[in-house]
Design a protein around this motif. Structure first.
Motif, PDB file in Angstrom:
ATOM      1  N   UNK A   1      14.779  58.529  39.576  1.00  0.00           N
ATOM      2  CA  UNK A   1      15.083  59.075  40.889  1.00  0.00           C
ATOM      3  C   UNK A   1      16.526  59.583  40.884  1.00  0.00           C
ATOM      4  N   UNK A   2      16.744  60.884  41.059  1.00  0.00           N
ATOM      5  CA  UNK A   2      18.106  61.423  41.009  1.00  0.00           C
ATOM      6  C   UNK A   2      19.017  60.905  42.112  1.00  0.00           C
ATOM      7  N   UNK A   3      18.447  60.304  43.142  1.00  0.00           N
ATOM      8  CA  UNK A   3      19.259  59.752  44.223  1.00  0.00           C
ATOM      9  C   UNK A   3      19.720  58.321  43.934  1.00  0.00           C
ATOM     10  N   UNK A   4      19.250  57.751  42.831  1.00  0.00           N
ATOM     11  CA  UNK A   4      19.641  56.401  42.438  1.00  0.00           C
ATOM     12  C   UNK A   4      20.634  56.532  41.285  1.00  0.00           C
ATOM     13  N   UNK A   5      21.850  56.071  41.500  1.00  0.00           N
ATOM     14  CA  UNK A   5      22.916  56.245  40.521  1.00  0.00           C
ATOM     15  C   UNK A   5      23.024  55.046  39.570  1.00  0.00           C
ATOM     16  N   UNK A   6      21.879  54.527  39.167  1.00  0.00           N
ATOM     17  CA  UNK A   6      21.815  53.402  38.231  1.00  0.00           C
ATOM     18  C   UNK A   6      20.702  53.707  37.241  1.00  0.00           C
ATOM     19  N   UNK A   7      20.998  53.545  35.948  1.00  0.00           N
ATOM     20  CA  UNK A   7      19.966  53.708  34.927  1.00  0.00           C
ATOM     21  C   UNK A   7      19.196  52.423  34.769  1.00  0.00           C
ATOM     22  N   UNK A   8      17.881  52.538  34.653  1.00  0.00           N
ATOM     23  CA  UNK A   8      17.031  51.369  34.419  1.00  0.00           C
ATOM     24  C   UNK A   8      16.076  51.732  33.295  1.00  0.00           C
ATOM     25  N   UNK A   9      16.133  50.984  32.203  1.00  0.00           N
ATOM     26  CA  UNK A   9      15.272  51.280  31.073  1.00  0.00           C
ATOM     27  C   UNK A   9      14.872  50.036  30.325  1.00  0.00           C
ATOM     28  N   UNK A  10      13.691  50.087  29.728  1.00  0.00           N
ATOM     29  CA  UNK A  10      13.225  49.029  28.849  1.00  0.00           C
ATOM     30  C   UNK A  10      13.654  49.391  27.433  1.00  0.00           C
ATOM     31  N   UNK A  11      14.463  48.539  26.828  1.00  0.00           N
ATOM     32  CA  UNK A  11      14.946  48.771  25.468  1.00  0.00           C
ATOM     33  C   UNK A  11      14.299  47.734  24.563  1.00  0.00           C
ATOM     34  N   UNK A  12      13.672  48.214  23.493  1.00  0.00           N
ATOM     35  CA  UNK A  12      13.011  47.329  22.533  1.00  0.00           C
ATOM     36  C   UNK A  12      13.670  47.534  21.169  1.00  0.00           C
TER      37      UNK A  12
END
Length: 138
Positions: free
Chosen positions: A37-48
């Motif tokens: 979401x470009x309006x959310x200024x936080x990256x959220x990712x699953x890193x394996x």
């Protein structure tokens, strides 16, 4: 749940090979973005991370990083501190400006959700000698 389940994705899919950030890792990692979401200024990712894989030392400027460990076994270390052994359910908070690294143990896959704000500064790789010292201190 050290390997096969983590390799295949415990909660979120492991995602494709993390080619975009490969130069900042020793070994193979995978990245699945979870929020776009470009309006959310936080990256959220699953890193394996494959066994033995770890990212370079790095710092988050004007932000933070929160790691929610979902599977496998890994390491987290801040500069000047002993490494912390991580397993599913562990939470790590890295504050602004703290030099650190994280990755899998030598014999286990490792997965975490990374919630990141600010700008990362990627630094030197965690050398094989540094990594081996952490593994032997386990």
């Amino acid at each position: 749940m050290k390997n096969e389940a983590v390799k295949n994705g415990v909660i979120f899919p492991a995602g494709p090979k993390n080619d975009a950030y490969a130069k900042y890792f020793v070994g193979q990692s995978y990245l699945q973005g979870l929020v776009s979401d470009p309006e959310v200024n936080v990256g959220v990712g699953n890193v394996t991370f494959e066994p033995g894989c770890r990212n370079n030392w790095h710092i988050h400027h004007d932000g933070f990083q929160i790691l929610l460990v979902t599977g496998g076994e890994g390491w987290y270390q801040e500069e000047g501190q002993p490494a912390r052994h991580l397993t599913a359910g562990d939470v790590v908070v890295t504050h602004d400006g703290v030099k650190h690294w994280h990755g899998a143990t030598k014999d286990s896959w490792f997965a975490h959700v990374a919630i990141t704000a600010g700008t990362p500064e990627w630094l030197e790789a965690v050398s094989d000698e540094q990594y081996k010292a952490v593994e032997e201190g386990k």
